[in-house]
Every structure is written in structure tokens, then in C-alpha cells.
Design a protein around this motif. Structure first.
Motif, mmCIF file in Angstrom:
data_model
loop_
_atom_site.group_PDB
_atom_site.id
_atom_site.type_symbol
_atom_site.label_atom_id
_atom_site.label_comp_id
_atom_site.label_asym_id
_atom_site.label_seq_id
_atom_site.Cartn_x
_atom_site.Cartn_y
_atom_site.Cartn_z
ATOM 1 N N GLU A 97 0.840 -1.211 0.000
ATOM 2 C CA GLU A 97 0.000 0.000 0.000
ATOM 3 C C GLU A 97 0.874 1.260 0.000
ATOM 4 O O GLU A 97 0.446 2.323 -0.441
ATOM 5 N N MET A 98 2.117 1.111 0.487
ATOM 6 C CA MET A 98 3.061 2.238 0.460
ATOM 7 C C MET A 98 3.292 2.772 -0.941
ATOM 8 O O MET A 98 3.487 3.962 -1.147
ATOM 9 N N LEU A 99 3.335 1.852 -1.912
ATOM 10 C CA LEU A 99 3.552 2.263 -3.304
ATOM 11 C C LEU A 99 2.378 3.108 -3.792
ATOM 12 O O LEU A 99 2.566 4.093 -4.495
ATOM 13 N N VAL A 100 1.169 2.716 -3.399
ATOM 14 C CA VAL A 100 -0.027 3.475 -3.781
ATOM 15 C C VAL A 100 0.039 4.858 -3.131
ATOM 16 O O VAL A 100 -0.188 5.890 -3.779
ATOM 17 N N ASP A 101 0.385 4.862 -1.863
ATOM 18 C CA ASP A 101 0.494 6.117 -1.112
ATOM 19 C C ASP A 101 1.498 7.067 -1.777
ATOM 20 O O ASP A 101 1.222 8.250 -1.984
ATOM 21 N N ALA A 103 2.588 6.975 -4.882
ATOM 22 C CA ALA A 103 2.096 7.403 -6.203
ATOM 23 C C ALA A 103 1.086 8.535 -6.037
ATOM 24 O O ALA A 103 1.150 9.554 -6.749
ATOM 25 N N LEU A 104 0.184 8.403 -5.070
ATOM 26 C CA LEU A 104 -0.857 9.424 -4.900
ATOM 27 C C LEU A 104 -0.269 10.750 -4.412
ATOM 28 O O LEU A 104 -0.781 11.819 -4.746
ATOM 29 N N SER A 105 0.821 10.650 -3.645
ATOM 30 C CA SER A 105 1.436 11.904 -3.179
ATOM 31 C C SER A 105 2.118 12.629 -4.346
ATOM 32 O O SER A 105 2.374 13.819 -4.292
ATOM 33 N N GLU A 106 2.393 11.882 -5.413
ATOM 34 C CA GLU A 106 3.075 12.460 -6.583
ATOM 35 C C GLU A 106 2.068 12.997 -7.609
ATOM 36 O O GLU A 106 2.353 13.963 -8.307
ATOM 37 N N ARG A 109 -4.402 15.865 -7.765
ATOM 38 C CA ARG A 109 -5.778 15.336 -7.829
ATOM 39 C C ARG A 109 -6.432 15.516 -9.197
ATOM 40 O O ARG A 109 -7.221 14.683 -9.621
ATOM 41 N N ASP A 110 -6.101 16.644 -9.864
ATOM 42 C CA ASP A 110 -6.767 16.908 -11.138
ATOM 43 C C ASP A 110 -5.884 16.531 -12.336
ATOM 44 O O ASP A 110 -6.145 16.938 -13.469
ATOM 45 N N ALA A 111 -4.849 15.733 -12.080
ATOM 46 C CA ALA A 111 -3.919 15.374 -13.157
ATOM 47 C C ALA A 111 -4.569 14.395 -14.138
ATOM 48 O O ALA A 111 -5.445 13.611 -13.763
ATOM 49 N N THR A 112 -4.116 14.478 -15.370
ATOM 50 C CA THR A 112 -4.598 13.528 -16.396
ATOM 51 C C THR A 112 -3.396 12.687 -16.852
ATOM 52 O O THR A 112 -3.128 12.563 -18.035
ATOM 53 N N PHE A 179 5.010 7.609 -20.143
ATOM 54 C CA PHE A 179 4.254 7.675 -18.888
ATOM 55 C C PHE A 179 4.816 8.778 -17.995
ATOM 56 O O PHE A 179 6.001 9.124 -18.069
ATOM 57 N N ASP A 180 3.939 9.316 -17.140
ATOM 58 C CA ASP A 180 4.357 10.357 -16.201
ATOM 59 C C ASP A 180 4.901 9.757 -14.908
ATOM 60 O O ASP A 180 5.604 10.431 -14.143
ATOM 61 N N LEU A 181 4.526 8.499 -14.643
ATOM 62 C CA LEU A 181 4.913 7.845 -13.391
ATOM 63 C C LEU A 181 4.907 6.333 -13.625
ATOM 64 O O LEU A 181 4.012 5.813 -14.300
ATOM 65 N N VAL A 182 5.917 5.657 -13.065
ATOM 66 C CA VAL A 182 5.946 4.187 -13.138
ATOM 67 C C VAL A 182 6.053 3.634 -11.728
ATOM 68 O O VAL A 182 6.897 4.086 -10.942
#
Ligand SMILES: C[S@@+](CC[C@H](N)C(=O)[O-])C[C@H]1O[C@@H](n2cnc3c(N)ncnc32)[C@H](O)[C@@H]1O
Length: 278
Positions: A97-101, A103-106, A109-112, A179-182
Motif C-alpha cells: 500500500e506504500m507504493l499506492v500512497d 504514487a498518490l502523493s506524486e 488530484r486533477d492530473a490527467t 508515462f508520467d509515473l511508473v
């Protein structure tokens, strides 16, 4: 046999294989009589019929053989969602779940953004990010078609219309895309690690990664610059004792801003780095 007696016997049998034998016993009995656990607790004196007892015995034996609860129930909770799992997928771990956390911090909210999840398995990471960032498109890649069938089921169940899945080895199926994030939780266990024996029911191809456990991470570190925007973040889960090696192999491949993050147990668990260049 009464419900409370059956639970007590099963708890004793499972105590050798489980850290939560009573909970396991209650969940397995609940499934055998198709009732929630609360029913068992409210009706301890109910007698089990023969058909229920034999269903219960069957699942108890599987659990005694070390089969993870998630494979018996077909479900694992991750990021507060229920995910289907099968023997073709790793059982998602809480530390991931740390990876999800991260990623979300990066991701604003309104990013595409376009986000890539390498070695998606059950799709737990991809679908969790997709639910939190509905404007982003998440691509999950895995080499196992059987795992991807489960991942697609999970995306449908969570109405994640913004996730797609591709079958192939690491970045091969997404070459030509950016991609913007991996993110990735790749296999990272050493081939001779004794822990593999205890994980015999999970797919070994999801766990083992060569003599030093770094074969998959080596490929990801080498190939991801081709599919990541300049300055984009790569975040990789690894073993608690691999942080130094992961750092040096990322740095040797030209990754910058390499940072290791500890999990809730305080162990180095995820290393993130940025693609250099403009
Ligand atoms: C440790 S599991 C992680 C699964 C899931 N992401 C999770 O965190 O629960 C690693 C995954 O990588 C996949 N995998 C192994 N080798 C691969 C390869 N060469 N290319 C793509 N995926 C691969 C496995 O099938 C497995 O699903």
C-alpha cells in the motif's frame, strides 16, 4: 457438532499454521454455512449438519496445508477495497500500500497522467490508483495472462474504466508510449531464499528473481527511462535488505534523486528515483 465447539476445534488445528487461527476458523465456517461471522457468534449453540461439516473440513484441510486464506476465500483486502485473487496472482501485501500512497502523493488530484504499473498481478496497485485518480489512465502490465484475467475482473468490480492491461515482459508491450509515473512491485526474492518454501502456494514467477533477487529490478531500471517522461518518478518495492543494491543499480543507470522509503515497520521497502534529462 455445535458451532462454538466446531470453532474451538478448528482454532486449535489452525494454530500451527496461522497467526490468527480463531479468525480464520470463523471465516471458514461462515463461508461453509454461507452466513456472516456475526451469525456464528450470535448462534453458538446451533448444530452443524453433515453437509456443512464436510464443507468445513475440506477448507480446514486446505488451510492446514498452508494455503493462504486469500486463495481459499478468493478475496484479499487492499487499500480498503476487496480484490479477487487466484493462485495465478500474488496475494497483495499490506506493505505494498506504500507504493499506492507514494504514487498518490506524486499525482495531483486533477492530473490527467499516464501511469504504468509493471508486474500488476491482481491489479491491486493499478486499480487502487485508478479509483483515487479517475482522470488518470493507468496501464497494468504482467507476463501472466491468467493474472491479467483476475486484474480485469478487479477493474470491472471497482468500475475502474481508466485502467487497461497489457500482457508481456516489463516495458515491451508499452514501447513507444510515454508515462508520467511508473510503479512496480516486481519479484525480488533470491532463488535460494528459504522463505520461498513457505510461499509455495503463490506463483514462484511472482516472487523469485535470480541469485541476488534483483534480476527484475535490473531490467526495470534499464528499460524504464525509455517510457518515462524526463523528471518522471519510478517507484519500486524491494526486500528490506536490498535498499543499498537498488540505490546503486539505479544510480549506475543514471537515475537521480534516489530516495528510499521505510514501511510502517520501519524497514526500507520502496525506492523512488527520477529520470534525468529534459
Ligand atoms: C510480486 S508480484 C506483484 C503483484 C502485484 N503488483 C502486487 O503487488 O500484489 C510480481 C508480478 O510480476 C509479474 N512478472 C514476473 N515477471 C514479469 C515480466 N517479465 N514482465 C511482467 N511481469 C512480470 C508476476 O506475474 C507477478 O504478477
Amino acid at each position: 457438532m455445535r458451532i462454538d465447539v466446531a470453532i474451538a476445534h478448528a482454532t486449535e488445528r489452525l494454530s500451527a499454521v496461522s497467526e490468527s487461527p480463531r479468525l480464520d476458523a470463523e471465516i471458514l465456517l461462515g463461508r461453509s454455512i454461507d452466513m456472516p461471522r456475526s451469525y456464528l457468534l450470535a448462534h453458538p449453540e446451533d448444530e452443524l449438519d453433515d453437509a456443512t461439516r464436510s464443507r468445513f473440513e475440506e477448507v480446514l484441510k486446505r488451510r492446514e496445508d498452508g494455503v493462504p486464506m486469500a486463495y481459499i476465500t478468493g478475496i484479499r483486502e487492499f487499500w480498503s477495497h476487496e480484490f479477487a485473487v487466484s493462485p495465478a496472482t500474488l496475494v497483495p501485501r499490506p506493505e505494498t500500500e506504500m507504493l499506492v500512497d507514494l504514487a498518490l502523493s506524486e499525482i495531483p488530484r486533477d492530473a490527467t497522467w499516464q501511469v504504468l504499473d509493471l508486474g500488476t498481478g491482481s491489479g491491486a496497485i493499478a486499480v487502487s490508483i485508478a479509483c483515487e485518480r479517475p482522470l488518470c489512465e493507468i496501464t497494468g502490465v504482467d507476463i501472466s495472462e491468467d493474472a491479467l484475467a483476475v486484474a480485469r475482473e478487479n477493474a470491472r468490480a471497482h468500475a475502474s474504466g481508466n485502467v487497461i492491461f497489457e500482457c508481456g515482459s516489463w516495458t515491451a508491450p508499452v514501447r513507444g508510449r510515454t508515462f508520467d509515473l511508473v510503479v512496480s512491485n516486481p519479484p525480488y526474492v533470491r532463488n535460494d531464499d528459504e522463505a520461498l518454501a513457505a510461499l509455495e502456494h503463490e506463483p514462484q514467477s511472482a516472487l523469485a528473481a535470480g541469485d541476488d533477487g534483483l534480476d527484475a529490478i535490473r531490467v526495470i531500471a534499464a528499460d524504464c527511462p525509455d517510457v518515462l517522461v524526463a523528471g518522471g518518478l519510478l517507484a519500486i518495492e524491494h526486500g528490506f535488505d536490498q535498499a543499498d543494491e537498488v540505490r546503486s543499480l539505479l544510480e549506475s543507470r543514471g537515475w537521480t534523486d534516489v530516495r528510499c522509503h521505510n514501511d510502517l515497520a520501519g524497514l526500507p521497502r520502496v525506492t523512488a528515483a527520477r529520470r534525468s534529462g529534459k
